[in-house]
Design a protein around this motif. Structure first.
Motif, PDB file in Angstrom:
ATOM      1  N   PRO A  46     -15.302  55.934 110.715  1.00 25.08           N
ATOM      2  CA  PRO A  46     -15.919  54.604 110.607  1.00 25.08           C
ATOM      3  C   PRO A  46     -15.396  53.813 109.420  1.00 25.08           C
ATOM      4  O   PRO A  46     -15.282  52.582 109.474  1.00 25.08           O
ATOM      5  N   GLU A  47     -15.073  54.520 108.323  1.00 18.08           N
ATOM      6  CA  GLU A  47     -14.598  53.867 107.108  1.00 18.08           C
ATOM      7  C   GLU A  47     -13.418  54.652 106.543  1.00 18.08           C
ATOM      8  O   GLU A  47     -13.289  55.852 106.785  1.00 18.08           O
ATOM      9  N   GLN A  53      -6.388  52.450 104.584  1.00 11.88           N
ATOM     10  CA  GLN A  53      -6.368  51.144 105.257  1.00 11.88           C
ATOM     11  C   GLN A  53      -4.965  50.549 105.240  1.00 11.88           C
ATOM     12  O   GLN A  53      -4.484  50.005 106.245  1.00 11.88           O
ATOM     13  N   TRP A  63      -5.711  53.790 113.778  1.00 14.28           N
ATOM     14  CA  TRP A  63      -7.071  54.012 113.269  1.00 14.28           C
ATOM     15  C   TRP A  63      -8.094  53.556 114.309  1.00 14.28           C
ATOM     16  O   TRP A  63      -8.104  52.388 114.725  1.00 14.28           O
ATOM     17  N   ARG A  65     -11.933  52.975 114.525  1.00 10.54           N
ATOM     18  CA  ARG A  65     -12.993  52.742 113.543  1.00 10.54           C
ATOM     19  C   ARG A  65     -14.350  53.171 114.123  1.00 10.54           C
ATOM     20  O   ARG A  65     -15.189  52.342 114.462  1.00 10.54           O
ATOM     21  N   ARG A  66     -14.568  54.482 114.209  1.00 12.30           N
ATOM     22  CA  ARG A  66     -15.823  55.021 114.741  1.00 12.30           C
ATOM     23  C   ARG A  66     -15.925  56.490 114.356  1.00 12.30           C
ATOM     24  O   ARG A  66     -14.939  57.104 113.906  1.00 12.30           O
TER      25      ARG A  66
END
Length: 413
Positions: A46-47, A53, A63, A65-66
């Protein structure tokens, strides 16, 4: 069940799917090596950290994002599980087991099917360490062993013989300002592999004592033909030994291209078709001032520094230096090879507008055990050199940065 040692293997991951679960510090440390291996990387988290990044933004990884979901390891060859969710890690580890995907777990090595070794690299060799006893999963222990092996390979204290034909040639190695610890890793390794070393007087002399007995050491300061022909004799010696199929290191003080005649030697070798490698060195123009607490630039004091050869006086017709322009600069002036000419240099700078009270520091034998610093101003430096008996080699620093730092008179340990 009895514990068995891990079986070491090198994975060839080019173009193969690797799944990384979690985008924190563990992933940040491991991703660069996976990218370098050419893996097709899917990261699920998620992060992520800013560095991760940036890898995603650059297209180096994909990526999602989950959080982890069942099925994320489909078609994977290798998985790194490093989330902060123990339940997710357990479920992902179970999926890896079912799909026969080799899996590393950052939170529980006992539940993993693979361990990440402590790795290091040195000139085409990868060192990977996994211990086989109860300490096998202690990262500090394996990292310490890794570091010792890699450092030995890099500094030449651990030399493995090459069972291949070496290409003869010459390496112009910048030895740094004098302290043997300040030669580059590559320079020290080439020195350890040399058959012949042609050494300058200002090179790190202590390193010569570490050479094996079979290495021929030639003192460049004592090559025949006299002072005027010294450079030609050095060039001839480099060519002669390289043509004999030997590995030759020309060990020079500082950097080969900073008043070191490195290009002259490279050109002489190129004319006869001898390959040459240039290994940069730490120049005394910045390292010696640093050793005595003088920054050549400092915020709010100096926005530039200029390095000048002082081997000929300002009024000598051979001088290529624009001394009037230097006098108008507000930054730092570093003079090499200028001890015996500093009186006339100071007079010229003052005559063209440099304040007579401009601080000057003379650093003799910088970074060595004999290092000493003598301070003066442009008005007093000539007399100071005489009364303090300052001798070459010495680096001269002129400018307000001389007064910035704490006074340091001996080389730092």
């Amino acid at each position: 069940m009895a514990e068995h040692p891990a079986y070491p293997v090198g994975l060839r991951l080019t173009g193969r799917r690797v799944v990384v679960l979690g985008g924190g510090q563990v992933a940040q440390r491991r991703l660069p090596a996976l990218i370098a291996a050419g893996a097709d990387i899917l990261l699920v988290s998620p992060e992520v950290t800013p560095s991760v990044q940036a890898m995603a933004d650059a297209g180096e990884i994909t990526w999602r994002r989950r959080p982890y979901e069942e099925g994320d390891l489909t078609d994977a060859w290798y998985a790194l599980i490093a989330t902060g969710d123990v339940d997710a890690n357990t479920r992902a580890s179970a999926e890896a087991e079912r799909r026969r995907v080799w899996c590393v777990r950052s939170d529980d090595a006992d539940e993993a099917t693979a361990w990440t070794p402590a790795t290091g690299h040195s000139e085409g060799v990868t060192v990977a360490v996994l211990t086989t006893d109860a300490r096998g999963r202690d990262p500090r222990h394996t990292a310490a062993i890794r570091d010792a092996v890699v450092e030995g390979l890099r500094d030449g204290t651990l030399v493995a013989p090459h069972h291949r034909t070496r290409t003869p040639g010459v390496a112009l190695v910048g030895g740094g300002p004098g302290d043997p610890d300040l030669i580059t890793v590559r320079g020290r390794r080439l020195l350890a592999e040399a058959d012949v070393v042609i050494a300058d007087r200002l090179g790190p002399r202590d390193l010569l004592a570490e050479l094996p007995p079979h290495v021929e050491v030639i003192d460049a300061a004592k090559i025949p033909y006299g002072r005027f022909m010294a450079q030609e004799a050095i060039n001839n010696a480099l060519i002669e030994h390289a043509k004999q199929g030997k590995s030759v290191v020309r060990l020079k003080g500082g950097d080969p291209y900073v008043f070191g005649r490195g290009m002259e030697e490279l050109q002489a070798l190129a004319e006869v078709g001898i390959p040459c490698t240039v290994v940069p060195g730490i120049s005394s123009s910045i390292s010696v001032p640093s050793a005595v607490g003088i920054p050549v630039t400092h915020r709010g004091v100096a926005h530039e520094f200029t390095v000048v050869s002082g081997h000929v006086a300002p009024d000598d017709e051979r001088s290529l230096v624009d001394w009037p322009s230097l006098a108008r600069l507000t930054g730092t002036l570093v003079i090499l090879m200028g001890v015996d000419k500093i009186g006339r240099i100071a007079e010229t700078l003052v005559a063209h507008g440099k304040p007579a009270d401009t601080p000057v520091a003379l650093v003799q034998e910088g970074t060595t055990a004999a290092q000493r610093r003598v301070d003066a101003t442009l008005a007093t430096v000539a007399e100071t050199v005489r009364t303090e008996d300052v001798k070459p080699p010495a680096v001269i620093v002129i400018g307000e940065v001389v007064k910035v730092g704490p006074l340091v008179t001996a080389p730092s340990e």
